[in-house]
Design a protein around this motif. Structure first.
Motif, PDB file in Angstrom:
ATOM      1  N   PRO A   6     -20.276 -13.670  11.133  1.00 51.70           N
ATOM      2  CA  PRO A   6     -21.520 -13.321  10.450  1.00 51.70           C
ATOM      3  C   PRO A   6     -22.212 -12.118  11.081  1.00 51.70           C
ATOM      4  CG  PRO A   6     -21.861 -15.239  11.849  1.00 51.70           C
ATOM      5  CD  PRO A   6     -20.378 -14.947  11.857  1.00 51.70           C
ATOM      6  N   ASN A  30     -24.864 -14.421   6.006  1.00 49.92           N
ATOM      7  CA  ASN A  30     -23.548 -14.721   5.420  1.00 49.92           C
ATOM      8  C   ASN A  30     -22.768 -13.485   4.989  1.00 49.92           C
ATOM      9  OD1 ASN A  30     -25.259 -14.099   3.270  1.00 49.92           O
ATOM     10  ND2 ASN A  30     -24.325 -15.600   1.897  1.00 49.92           N
ATOM     11  N   GLY A 184     -24.096 -18.260  15.450  1.00 46.44           N
ATOM     12  CA  GLY A 184     -24.630 -18.459  14.116  1.00 46.44           C
ATOM     13  C   GLY A 184     -26.030 -19.052  14.138  1.00 46.44           C
ATOM     14  N   GLU A 365     -28.041 -14.749   2.750  1.00 42.10           N
ATOM     15  CA  GLU A 365     -28.544 -16.057   3.152  1.00 42.10           C
ATOM     16  C   GLU A 365     -28.231 -16.276   4.624  1.00 42.10           C
ATOM     17  OE1 GLU A 365     -26.771 -18.995   0.678  1.00 42.10           O
ATOM     18  OE2 GLU A 365     -27.701 -18.257  -1.180  1.00 42.10           O
ATOM     19  N   SER A 367     -26.557 -17.909   7.828  1.00 43.32           N
ATOM     20  CA  SER A 367     -25.249 -18.509   8.118  1.00 43.32           C
ATOM     21  C   SER A 367     -25.415 -19.487   9.264  1.00 43.32           C
ATOM     22  CB  SER A 367     -24.229 -17.425   8.487  1.00 43.32           C
ATOM     23  OG  SER A 367     -23.006 -18.004   8.893  1.00 43.32           O
ATOM     24  N   SER A 368     -25.188 -20.754   9.003  1.00 39.46           N
ATOM     25  CA  SER A 368     -25.409 -21.771  10.035  1.00 39.46           C
ATOM     26  C   SER A 368     -24.322 -21.758  11.108  1.00 39.46           C
ATOM     27  CB  SER A 368     -25.492 -23.157   9.405  1.00 39.46           C
ATOM     28  OG  SER A 368     -24.271 -23.469   8.736  1.00 39.46           O
ATOM     29  N   ARG A 369     -23.165 -21.192  10.773  1.00 36.75           N
ATOM     30  CA  ARG A 369     -22.051 -21.159  11.722  1.00 36.75           C
ATOM     31  C   ARG A 369     -21.791 -19.734  12.191  1.00 36.75           C
ATOM     32  NH1 ARG A 369     -17.068 -23.549   8.813  1.00 36.75           N
ATOM     33  NH2 ARG A 369     -16.134 -23.339  10.874  1.00 36.75           N
ATOM     34  N   GLU A 374     -11.479 -18.570   8.677  1.00 40.96           N
ATOM     35  CA  GLU A 374     -11.814 -18.675   7.255  1.00 40.96           C
ATOM     36  C   GLU A 374     -10.675 -19.341   6.535  1.00 40.96           C
ATOM     37  OE1 GLU A 374     -14.805 -16.388   4.815  1.00 40.96           O
ATOM     38  OE2 GLU A 374     -14.757 -18.247   5.969  1.00 40.96           O
TER      39      GLU A 374
END
Length: 376
Positions: A6, A30, A184, A365, A367-369, A374
């Motif tokens: 990210p 993201n 993240g 948005e 990105s939580s991670r 991927e």
């Protein structure tokens, strides 16, 4: 195999994070960079977004990478960070007695670039160089069967990417963008002790610090309120962060007291933003971010550096005129600004007004991670 890393946006704490013990709050987003890696019988590297086709390189016994395909000076400069990151990563694996595998590695930065109507491409300030460094370490580790989402591995990834970035950027920067790419989420961050790192590398070499906890380094994940809306706008031109840091460093040397007083004021706001994120106090968060904006704008006036440019000021003013808060994100001087709104109606009004003012909305948005494999 594909690795996604990210990008970042600064929520609060621009410039003060460069100082010892002063914090910032950075957001992973993201949009970022992707690294494609696969086993090969040679070492190959490509960066098509920089018009660098597949390039062969050798990794020597003394831990250096030499390009076998002829590159001009500009291309060599563009690949300097990638080369340094690969060198340190491969040397680290050797210190762990891990047999090296040849590979073909390709970077993709297209998510961090905007192409305008004139056909020109612009980096929009999402920390793509830091993300590329993180992605290269992650890809090489994962290829050699090292789980990149383990906490200890993440620490080493940060350390390698940070050192590579630090050395290539003439020991400028704080590493907050690397932290966002590795871990993240929304991160409260304080930089490492740069003097300690320099001393350790000079005394024992780069390998001596890669498994260590670095003094001063602090990162803490915050739970950003889900009902606050992040809006991002690109003002149409890129900033030269390295040049801005050098310029502000000159001012700092000549006016250290005035500069540090302002940095401490910004740091106090960052800590209050953190407290109100923890308390999920949305209105107070907006007020504090507006305060952060005006403290940064003060720097324009007393340092004579154009950090909040006319377009960035307009971006923030539009946000403030529609029940939101806005500010530049990062070093200033161009790139992106952000707005934080509390409802969809205000968000849409801001986005329309930005477009009418030739500010390009970027759909992003949180990105939580952080860096990760991927899955297809």
């Amino acid at each position: 195999m594909q690795i996604f890393v990210p990008g970042k946006l600064m929520l609060s704490g621009e410039w003060c994070v460069l100082e010892k013990d002063l914090p910032c709050i950075v957001m992973a987003v993201n949009a970022g960079i992707s690294i494609f890696i696969e086993p090969h019988n040679k070492y190959l590297f490509a960066a098509p977004d920089f018009e660098i086709a597949t390039t062969e390189f050798n990794y020597t016994d003394n831990g250096e990478i030499h390009w076998q395909t002829p590159l001009n000076e500009i291309q060599q400069a563009q690949l300097n960070l990638s080369r340094k990151t690969m060198e340190i990563s491969l040397r680290y694996l050797q210190t762990k007695s891990i047999a090296l595998n040849h590979f073909s590695l390709t970077t993709s930065s297209k998510q961090t670039i905007v192409e305008k109507d004139d056909g020109k491409k612009y980096k929009i300030g999402l920390g793509s160089s830091a993300a590329i460094a993180v992605g290269i370490v992650s890809a090489i580790f994962q290829l050699h069967n090292i789980d990149i989402e383990k906490p200890q591995t993440q620490k080493v990834i940060f350390n390698i990417a940070c050192i590579a970035h630090y050395l290539v950027q003439d020991k400028l920067g704080s590493g907050f963008d690397i932290a966002a790419s590795v871990w993240g989420g929304v991160t409260y961050y304080k930089r490492f002790c740069a003097e300690w790192l320099t001393e350790q590398i000079e005394a024992g070499g780069i390998m001596s610090v890669l498994d260590k906890d670095w003094p001063g380094l602090h990162h803490e994940t915050l739970n950003f309120p889900a009902n606050l809306k992040l809006l991002v706008g690109f003002v149409g031109y890129s900033a030269n962060t390295k040049k801005l840091i050098r310029s502000l460093s000159e001012f700092r040397e000549n006016s250290s007291q005035e500069y540090m007083d302002k940095m401490r004021e910004i740091a106090m706001v960052v800590d209050k933003v953190k407290q109100n994120i923890l308390a999920q106090n949305n209105q107070e968060i907006l007020k504090l971010l507006t305060q952060n904006r005006y403290l940064l704008r003060d720097m324009n006036q007393f340092s004579y550096r154009n950090l909040e440019t006319t377009e960035l000021a307009l971006l923030a003013d539009i946000a403030e005129g529609n029940n939101a808060t806005g500010k530049f994100s990062g070093a200033g001087g161009g790139d992106c600004g952000i707005a934080i709104a509390t409802n969809e109606e205000d968000s849409q009004t801001i986005l329309r007004s930005w477009q009418e003012s030739s500010i390009i909305p970027i759909d992003l948005e949180l990105s939580s991670r952080g860096t990760r494999v991927e899955l297809f």
